[in-house]
Scaffold this motif. Structure first.
Motif, short mmCIF file in Angstrom:
data_model
loop_
_atom_site.label_atom_id
_atom_site.label_comp_id
_atom_site.label_asym_id
_atom_site.label_seq_id
_atom_site.Cartn_x
_atom_site.Cartn_y
_atom_site.Cartn_z
N VAL A 44 0.75 -1.21 -0.18
CA VAL A 44 -0.14 0.01 -0.01
C VAL A 44 0.76 1.34 -0.02
CG1 VAL A 44 -1.44 1.42 1.38
CG2 VAL A 44 -2.13 -0.99 0.85
N THR A 45 2.09 1.21 0.89
CA THR A 45 2.96 2.34 0.77
C THR A 45 3.48 2.49 -0.39
OG1 THR A 45 2.89 2.17 3.20
CG2 THR A 45 4.56 3.42 2.03
N ALA A 46 4.10 1.58 -0.94
CA ALA A 46 4.78 1.66 -2.27
C ALA A 46 3.84 2.10 -3.52
CB ALA A 46 5.36 0.38 -2.84
N SER A 47 2.85 1.49 -3.60
CA SER A 47 1.81 1.95 -4.59
C SER A 47 1.40 3.40 -4.32
CB SER A 47 0.60 1.16 -4.57
OG SER A 47 -0.04 1.16 -3.40
N GLY A 48 0.98 3.92 -3.11
CA GLY A 48 0.59 5.13 -2.61
C GLY A 48 1.76 6.36 -3.01
N TRP A 49 3.06 5.71 -2.75
CA TRP A 49 4.12 6.87 -3.36
C TRP A 49 4.07 6.81 -4.94
CZ3 TRP A 49 8.47 5.59 -6.50
CH2 TRP A 49 9.36 6.79 -6.55
N GLY A 50 3.84 5.85 -5.59
CA GLY A 50 3.81 5.92 -7.01
C GLY A 50 2.73 6.64 -7.59
N THR A 51 1.65 6.65 -6.75
CA THR A 51 0.21 7.42 -7.18
C THR A 51 0.65 8.88 -6.77
OG1 THR A 51 -1.16 5.64 -6.48
CG2 THR A 51 -2.01 8.04 -6.51
N TYR A 52 1.24 9.12 -5.77
CA TYR A 52 1.41 10.75 -5.51
C TYR A 52 2.41 11.18 -6.47
CZ TYR A 52 -1.95 9.75 -1.96
OH TYR A 52 -2.86 9.39 -1.13
N ASN A 53 3.34 10.46 -6.98
CA ASN A 53 4.22 10.99 -7.63
C ASN A 53 4.00 10.68 -9.36
OD1 ASN A 53 7.03 11.86 -5.98
ND2 ASN A 53 6.02 10.02 -5.11
N GLU A 54 2.66 10.17 -9.70
CA GLU A 54 2.17 10.09 -10.68
C GLU A 54 3.31 9.23 -11.67
OE1 GLU A 54 1.59 14.09 -12.57
OE2 GLU A 54 -0.33 14.35 -11.27
N ILE A 55 3.43 8.39 -11.13
CA ILE A 55 4.36 7.23 -11.95
C ILE A 55 3.39 6.05 -12.41
CG2 ILE A 55 6.44 5.42 -11.53
CD1 ILE A 55 7.37 7.25 -9.29
N ALA A 56 3.67 5.78 -13.46
CA ALA A 56 3.19 4.47 -14.26
C ALA A 56 1.68 4.65 -14.44
CB ALA A 56 3.39 3.08 -13.37
N GLY A 57 0.92 5.73 -14.31
CA GLY A 57 -0.33 5.87 -14.83
C GLY A 57 -1.30 5.56 -13.58
#
Length: 240
Positions: free
Chosen positions: A128-141
């Motif tokens: 959850v934390t890793a995917s959250g980091w990716g979400t807020y940094n607009e990584i991978a869509g």
């Protein structure tokens, strides 16, 4: 979390009278309640831009707590160690059958079913934390955000199952498991207790968490926003 948990077979071989013993050290208890706070906080602030900084701060805190718990599960006290409570499918199935019969096997530390929930929650918290980091940094869509939300909902479901298991276990074993996670004490043989609560480690852990929160708040942008939206609003403000 310690060496061997007490099962009915062990109890029948042990003639030592039961007494109130220390089972959960303070770092384990502090980890547990901080995780409760962090997960509840992140879930409740997930849809709010106003509370975005709180959401992300608690999410990163949750990841740090999991890293600590993984390390403490190797070097910590008896009942904190994964080697003490993580068991194979046969032990899990045997415990499940004993639950269905209404006479569950007794373990001083975590039982096999509880161990499954704990491991699942630790893994999900990191995801959850890793995917959250990716979400807020607009990584991978957008698919990363969808995975983030799905994992958080699965984690909530496991939390609900875990709580139900605690309630049922408390009733069947006639012991208050919630109170045990507050006081650290359960009923068992004198030899089964741990020697130290490790208060120093817990104090350092709490200082690290509070220090991280303070640093996050000190570096917070106006309005409490972070990530791409904060940069966009800052840029718009500069243009004005």
């Amino acid at each position: 979390m310690n060496t061997t948990s007490e099962s009915p077979a062990n109890a029948s071989m042990n003639n030592t009278p039961s007494r109130d013993i220390l089972v959960w050290d303070l770092p384990v208890r502090l980890f547990h309640w901080l995780m409760v706070l962090c997960f509840a906080g992140t879930y409740l602030t997930a849809e709010s831009e106003r509370w975005r900084l709180v959401h992300v701060t608690l999410g990163y805190t949750m990841a740090g707590l999991v890293v600590f718990r993984l390390l403490w599960g190797i070097v910590g006290t008896r009942y904190a160690r994964f080697s003490n409570f993580v068991r194979g499918p046969a032990a899990i199935a045997r415990y499940a059958r004993s639950m269905l019969r209404g006479k569950p096997e007794h373990y001083t530390g975590h039982n096999p079913a509880g161990a499954v929930a704990i491991v699942a929650l630790l893994v999900l918290a990191l995801f959850v934390t890793a995917s959250g980091w990716g979400t807020y940094n607009e990584i991978a869509g957008d698919w990363v955000e969808e995975m983030h939300e799905a994992a958080a909902n699965i984690m909530l479901l496991i939390v609900a199952i875990h709580i139900a298991g605690v309630v049922i276990g408390s009733w069947l074993h006639k012991e208050n498991l919630v109170r045990a996670m507050v006081s650290g004490r359960k009923t068992g043989s004198r030899e089964g207790g741990i020697r130290s609560a490790w208060r120093t480690v817990a104090a350092l852990m709490l200082v690290a968490v509070l220090g991280f929160w303070w640093l996050q708040w000190q570096g917070a942008p106006p309005g409490g926003l972070i990530g791409p939206q904060a940069r966009a609003e800052s840029s718009a403000h500069d243009d004005d």
